[in-house]
Design a protein around this motif. Structure first.
Motif, short mmCIF file in Angstrom:
data_model
loop_
_atom_site.label_atom_id
_atom_site.label_comp_id
_atom_site.label_asym_id
_atom_site.label_seq_id
_atom_site.Cartn_x
_atom_site.Cartn_y
_atom_site.Cartn_z
N GLY A 42 0.83 -1.19 0.00
CA GLY A 42 0.00 0.00 0.00
C GLY A 42 0.87 1.24 0.00
O GLY A 42 2.09 1.19 0.15
N THR A 64 -2.84 2.21 -4.69
CA THR A 64 -2.93 3.61 -4.28
C THR A 64 -3.95 4.34 -5.16
O THR A 64 -4.17 3.96 -6.31
N GLY A 102 1.61 -2.77 6.06
CA GLY A 102 0.30 -2.28 5.68
C GLY A 102 -0.83 -2.95 6.42
O GLY A 102 -1.38 -3.95 5.97
N LEU A 105 -4.16 -2.87 4.34
CA LEU A 105 -4.12 -3.78 3.20
C LEU A 105 -4.14 -5.23 3.68
O LEU A 105 -4.85 -6.07 3.12
#
Length: 170
Positions: A42, A64, A102, A105
């Motif tokens: 991410g 993104t 992340g 994520l």
């Protein structure tokens, strides 16, 4: 066929991967080599890593909404679901994909049932607050594959994510 997705992360003993402000200055030691063909990350992780670490020369998909300026040539920026990202990496020949850091994520991948393995470098550090190992996601049972001590008191933990339990209704 989707590639194997392996979430690789360092975490404090109390389950945080970064300080509340997102900084990881408390981490020490080298990143462990995990065999993979591609990377998925991410934007926050990309921004944190790109300043201090050069990404390996492997196909890398950055999830993104806003494309970075001048990303390395192996980095493709996309606004898509993690499942679509894995499909794209599979089309590039990736069979084992490393999910780097992340919390959000990782939580999204867990909730979608996409995580296959979890590799945690458990650090001998208590942060007290910060970014959790997983943000959201859903309950999963894990099977230990490997565990060993690392230099400096860290512990390497490698788990397989088990499929969701099947419930029988009568």
């Amino acid at each position: 066929m989707k590639p194997t997705l392996i979430y690789c992360v360092a975490a404090s003993l109390d389950g945080y991967i970064a300080r509340p402000d997102g900084s990881c200055d408390w981490l020490a030691g080298d990143d462990e080599a995990i065999a993979c063909d591609g990377l998925l990350l991410g934007r926050a992780t990309y921004d944190a890593l790109s300043a201090h670490w050069s990404l390996p020369k492997k196909p890398t998909l950055l999830l993104t909404r806003h494309r970075p300026t001048h990303p390395p040539e192996q980095v493709r920026a996309r606004h898509c679901t993690p499942s679509e990202a894995l499909d794209e990496l599979a089309a590039l020949g990736c069979r084992r994909v490393r999910l780097l850091g992340g919390s959000s994520l990782a939580g999204n991948c867990s909730a979608a049932g996409l995580l296959d393995e979890l590799v945690v470098r458990l650090m001998p550090h208590l942060l007290g607050a910060g970014v959790p190992l997983f943000a959201g996601g859903m309950e999963r049972q894990l099977q230990l594959i490997d565990a060993y001590n690392l230099n400096g008191g860290s512990i390497h933990l490698h788990y397989r994510v088990l499929p969701e339990p099947q419930y029988v209704t009568e």
